[in-house]
Design a protein around this motif. Structure first.
Motif, PDB file in Angstrom:
ATOM      1  N   LEU A 370       0.599  -1.185   0.060  1.00  0.00           N
ATOM      2  CA  LEU A 370      -0.029  -0.185   0.052  1.00  0.00           C
ATOM      3  C   LEU A 370       0.858   1.075   0.148  1.00  0.00           C
ATOM      4  N   LYS A 371       0.433   2.345  -0.902  1.00  0.00           N
ATOM      5  CA  LYS A 371       0.929   3.722  -0.689  1.00  0.00           C
ATOM      6  C   LYS A 371       0.795   4.345   0.458  1.00  0.00           C
ATOM      7  N   LYS A 372       1.697   5.291   0.876  1.00  0.00           N
ATOM      8  CA  LYS A 372       1.271   6.249   1.980  1.00  0.00           C
ATOM      9  C   LYS A 372      -0.139   6.982   1.668  1.00  0.00           C
ATOM     10  N   GLY A 373      -1.064   6.937   2.642  1.00  0.00           N
ATOM     11  CA  GLY A 373      -2.340   7.647   2.532  1.00  0.00           C
ATOM     12  C   GLY A 373      -3.339   6.636   1.966  1.00  0.00           C
ATOM     13  N   GLY A 374      -2.880   5.249   1.466  1.00  0.00           N
ATOM     14  CA  GLY A 374      -3.720   4.606   0.701  1.00  0.00           C
ATOM     15  C   GLY A 374      -4.676   3.895   2.033  1.00  0.00           C
ATOM     16  N   ILE A 375      -5.935   3.160   1.283  1.00  0.00           N
ATOM     17  CA  ILE A 375      -6.973   2.332   2.375  1.00  0.00           C
ATOM     18  C   ILE A 375      -6.596   0.716   1.961  1.00  0.00           C
ATOM     19  N   LEU A 376      -6.675  -0.062   3.155  1.00  0.00           N
ATOM     20  CA  LEU A 376      -6.711  -1.135   3.127  1.00  0.00           C
ATOM     21  C   LEU A 376      -7.767  -1.775   3.667  1.00  0.00           C
TER      22      LEU A 376
END
Length: 442
Positions: A370-376
């Motif tokens: 996941l990227k920074k700021g992304g949602i899992l």
């Protein structure tokens, strides 16, 4: 009708003695039969009902059978089980008709001696319908007999959700599911699909929570429905429909679905992204990816890329790539017992413990993609808190670069909110489900 009862017994033999999945065995048997639609519906009801109430039925049968079940002919045992189900739980079939069908079936597929045995057991049961078959005041055993669950599973749910919720959970898991569909907004509006289904003679109503859901209460088979064939909707439980909207999907995103087959949630991601960006659909089994590709083609979706990958093994090439990740992990399935009632009998307490390690590995790997700021978005279709809240607790305690974000579906009676996620308790409209939304801070 004899052929219908034989299909019932054949499917029960597959499920109880060969560990087959009820839906797969039943669908195959019905497809290969020449039964009328009404007989197919009756077979379906008896098969699922007998599997669902096996624990209670077996307690009743043991009052009238002196030999061990393991010494009985499998056909005879399942004739008796399905017959007791019909006598005890179905109102529209007269008791004498059930007995006669069972006797004739035993005579044709076993022996005259067996048919007399079936006749004696069933007539003895009919004479003692109001007997106290349990002969116990133990709270757990009483609940187990009433709802037909193994006592260990009743105790398990009470420990996790409290005695005050046990009737709600077990009755929800025993309810008969209607078909629920998710409207594909790439093909047309919700109102258009709703109205067309009504014109085709379906008895339908709006979903409980999800704005794209339509519940089909009565109607012909969906697989031959022209709207389904044109891709206007996907068959999916409403609980499962709620996961993807929580991911805040936008156009042109890089999205990963790590455990994607058969692709219901994957295609939902594509629909909410307006068929833009790229949705990577992974599964450990290559043959299951075909299901995703077929669904995508039917729905008019072109932004899905399928590939084989073991989600529990880290893949360096995806590090920091994804804007959004869905982790719908393999789980014990305790929330979908009403659709797969054999879960009641083929799971043990040890099975539940073994899955957590696999789920943790998948979650750990996903966090790195996941990227920074992304949602899992982590989700399961089970009610086991070790696979749900406790997995999230362990993850958050070792990943301070993630935070749990709120999910709110409104004040709904079967939705429980917790600081570690949301649990949907099963009812007549929805499966049991869990989800947690995680944001990567850095």
């Amino acid at each position: 009708m004899m052929n219908a009862r034989k299909v019932v017994v054949d499917v029960l033999n597959e499920v109880f003695f060969k560990n087959s999945y009820s839906n797969i065995s039943l669908n195959k048997a019905l497809k290969n039969s020449n039964l009328a639609s009404s007989d197919k519906a009756l077979v379906t009801e008896i098969v699922y009902g007998t599997i669902k109430y096996k624990y209670t039925i077996d307690i009743i049968l043991k009052k009238f059978i002196k030999v061990k079940f393991s010494k009985l002919d499998k056909i005879i045992l399942n004739i008796l089980r399905s017959s007791v189900y019909q006598i005890r739980y179905l109102d529209r079939i007269p008791d004498f008709a059930v007995v006669n069908e069972g006797v004739e079936l035993a005579k044709k597929y076993s022996s005259l001696k067996s048919s007399k045995f079936v006749n004696g057991v069933l007539r003895n049961y009919i004479r003692n319908l109001d007997a106290d078959f349990l002969s116990s005041r133990d709270k757990i055993k009483v609940i187990a007999f009433r709802y037909s669950f193994e006592p260990w599973m009743v105790n398990f749910f009470i420990k996790q959700y409290g005695i005050e919720n046990i009737d709600k959970i077990l009755s929800g898991l025993n309810s008969t599911p209607n078909v629920t569909v998710r409207v594909n907004l790439l093909r047309g509006s919700y109102d258009e699909t709703f109205n067309k289904l009504q014109e085709l003679g379906y008895d339908i109503e709006e979903g409980s929570i999800c704005p794209e859901a339509i519940e089909i209460k009565r109607g012909s088979s969906i697989e031959n429905n022209p709207l389904f064939l044109k891709g206007n909707f996907t068959v999916q439980d409403e609980s499962a429909m709620l996961t993807v909207p929580c991911m805040e999907i936008e156009n042109d995103m890089y999205v990963m679905d790590l455990c994607s087959a058969p692709g219901g949630k994957t295609t939902h991601i594509s629909e909410l992204s307006n068929n833009t960006g790229t949705v990577y659909a992974f599964d450990i089994h290559k043959n299951k990816l075909k299901l995703i590709e077929q669904n995508a083609e039917r729905l008019g979706i072109t932004n899905i890329k399928c590939d084989v990958m073991n989600a529990s093994e880290y893949n360096e090439k995806f590090k920091g790539k994804a804007d959004r990740i869905l982790v719908d992990v393999p789980c014990s399935g305790l929330g979908i017992i009403k659709k797969k009632p054999e879960i009641k009998w083929n799971k043990s307490i040890n099975d539940l413990k073994e899955l957590c390690g696999l789920q943790e590995k998948i979650l750990q790997n996903a966090s790195k993609y996941l990227k920074k700021g992304g949602i899992l978005l982590y989700s399961t279709c089970t009610l086991n808190k070790d696979e749900n809240e406790n997995n999230i607790k362990r993850f958050i305690s070792s990943h301070n670069n993630f935070k749990i974000e709120d999910i709110f579906f409104g004040d709904v009676s079967n939705v429980n909110y917790d600081k570690y996620g949301v649990t949907i308790l099963p009812n007549e409209h929805m499966d049991g489900f869990f989800m947690c939304k995680l944001r990567k801070l850095w």
